[in-house]
Design a protein around this motif. Sequence first.
Motif, mmCIF file in Angstrom:
data_model
loop_
_atom_site.group_PDB
_atom_site.id
_atom_site.type_symbol
_atom_site.label_atom_id
_atom_site.label_comp_id
_atom_site.label_asym_id
_atom_site.label_seq_id
_atom_site.Cartn_x
_atom_site.Cartn_y
_atom_site.Cartn_z
ATOM 1 N N VAL A 113 -0.898 -1.348 -0.549
ATOM 2 C CA VAL A 113 -0.743 -2.670 -1.160
ATOM 3 C C VAL A 113 -1.839 -3.579 -0.608
ATOM 4 O O VAL A 113 -1.968 -3.738 0.609
ATOM 5 C CB VAL A 113 0.648 -3.276 -0.849
ATOM 6 C CG1 VAL A 113 0.776 -4.658 -1.478
ATOM 7 C CG2 VAL A 113 1.762 -2.357 -1.341
ATOM 8 N N ASN A 114 -2.633 -4.159 -1.497
ATOM 9 C CA ASN A 114 -3.733 -5.054 -1.085
ATOM 10 C C ASN A 114 -4.630 -4.399 -0.036
ATOM 11 O O ASN A 114 -4.992 -5.010 0.972
ATOM 12 C CB ASN A 114 -3.182 -6.376 -0.561
ATOM 13 C CG ASN A 114 -2.458 -7.163 -1.630
ATOM 14 O OD1 ASN A 114 -2.798 -7.084 -2.802
ATOM 15 N ND2 ASN A 114 -1.443 -7.909 -1.225
ATOM 16 N N ASP A 115 -4.960 -3.126 -0.270
ATOM 17 C CA ASP A 115 -5.867 -2.338 0.572
ATOM 18 C C ASP A 115 -5.277 -1.942 1.922
ATOM 19 O O ASP A 115 -5.955 -1.323 2.736
ATOM 20 C CB ASP A 115 -7.194 -3.081 0.811
ATOM 21 C CG ASP A 115 -8.003 -3.220 -0.470
ATOM 22 O OD1 ASP A 115 -7.922 -2.303 -1.314
ATOM 23 O OD2 ASP A 115 -8.693 -4.239 -0.617
ATOM 24 N N LYS A 116 -4.020 -2.298 2.189
ATOM 25 C CA LYS A 116 -3.362 -1.878 3.429
ATOM 26 C C LYS A 116 -2.386 -0.759 3.123
ATOM 27 O O LYS A 116 -1.670 -0.800 2.113
ATOM 28 C CB LYS A 116 -2.629 -3.049 4.085
ATOM 29 C CG LYS A 116 -3.534 -4.018 4.803
ATOM 30 C CD LYS A 116 -2.730 -4.975 5.666
ATOM 31 C CE LYS A 116 -3.642 -5.859 6.505
ATOM 32 N NZ LYS A 116 -2.868 -6.746 7.409
ATOM 33 N N CYS A 117 -2.347 0.222 4.010
ATOM 34 C CA CYS A 117 -1.486 1.376 3.811
ATOM 35 C C CYS A 117 -0.213 1.232 4.641
ATOM 36 O O CYS A 117 -0.272 0.883 5.826
ATOM 37 C CB CYS A 117 -2.232 2.649 4.212
ATOM 38 S SG CYS A 117 -1.254 4.140 3.965
ATOM 39 N N PHE A 118 0.941 1.506 4.026
ATOM 40 C CA PHE A 118 2.225 1.400 4.706
ATOM 41 C C PHE A 118 2.859 2.778 4.882
ATOM 42 O O PHE A 118 2.574 3.708 4.130
ATOM 43 C CB PHE A 118 3.145 0.453 3.944
ATOM 44 C CG PHE A 118 2.642 -0.963 3.950
ATOM 45 C CD1 PHE A 118 2.949 -1.823 4.993
ATOM 46 C CD2 PHE A 118 1.811 -1.427 2.939
ATOM 47 C CE1 PHE A 118 2.448 -3.119 5.029
ATOM 48 C CE2 PHE A 118 1.313 -2.723 2.957
ATOM 49 C CZ PHE A 118 1.639 -3.562 4.008
ATOM 50 N N ALA A 119 3.724 2.887 5.873
ATOM 51 C CA ALA A 119 4.207 4.196 6.311
ATOM 52 C C ALA A 119 5.153 4.870 5.332
ATOM 53 O O ALA A 119 5.169 6.099 5.221
ATOM 54 C CB ALA A 119 4.884 4.059 7.679
#
Length: 317
Positions: A73-79
Amino acid sequence: MDHVLLPSLPNASNTAFDAQIEKYLSEEVKKLESAINAGSCSVSMFINLFLARTVLNIDNSAILKDFEKLLVVNDKCFAYTKEYTEQLHNFDNQYLQNDIYTEYAHWFLNKCCGEDISELKARNISGFIHKNGLTYNNENSDTELKYRMRGEVLLQTLMSAEILGESSKELLSDSILSVPKSPYISAEYFRFKLTKGIQQDEVSSQEEICALIENCKAIHGLADFNASQKFDDFMGTKKRTERDQTVFSPIATLHGIYLCNAHGLTELSKSLVDDVKLAYEHYGVMLPNFQMRDIVVPFGPGATVSEVLALNTILFQ
């Protein structure tokens, strides 16, 4: 593919398999694909699926797109996906977990697919890199550095070093030596990879590597640590860990073999490979579970995609 946990992992063009291992990996691919298609998945599931499909020579072209759709999401990766965490009791919004592990996974998949997003990921992990050059996320855990597992800190630092490339050298020149030596195979493997990456002098002698290997021997192969030496730092007692067992880990053994080869210990390396072949005759892919104290339920599965890939790498060196 040189994944941070799995050195020398062969690609599809030169991978040999025992039929039992190939069957296990093929079945795991189906399970992972089913979970991902249902939207209930984690970063580690995607990495395991990508690695297994690659060595099995199954087309991976759609995996990165699915990964980014579900976990970025918005270039950030979540676990995790929200659907995955709904299976867990009182997990609430902890699925919104972004750290060096998730950013490394996103960077690794792009790298394997021929895309370089190092600059973007370097910005994302900048807040996890501390003044001492070591990498860890205080937001996920506010554990003091002296109580953090050295393998955890060194692994996260190695991940950030791979993302940062040449620019990591000035950060790491002194920090690696500041982390005390560890009786864990993986921690010393990560330390060695870090010092090699910054052309720093080796920090372990042949004698130290031999002692580390001897200390971590399981019935077959190596464990990451000697369970009999665990104790509670706060209580000063072994009462919580004295019944834990030292069990064979192909990943830890692969790390041990890597360290032996890097330090010219070819005979010790060969003996570990031979021992793993005996272990495979004994266990097959039904690797032993870690047992915690007197709890009957196994502490997680013994066989995982990563462990079995490490096992296969050793068997067909």
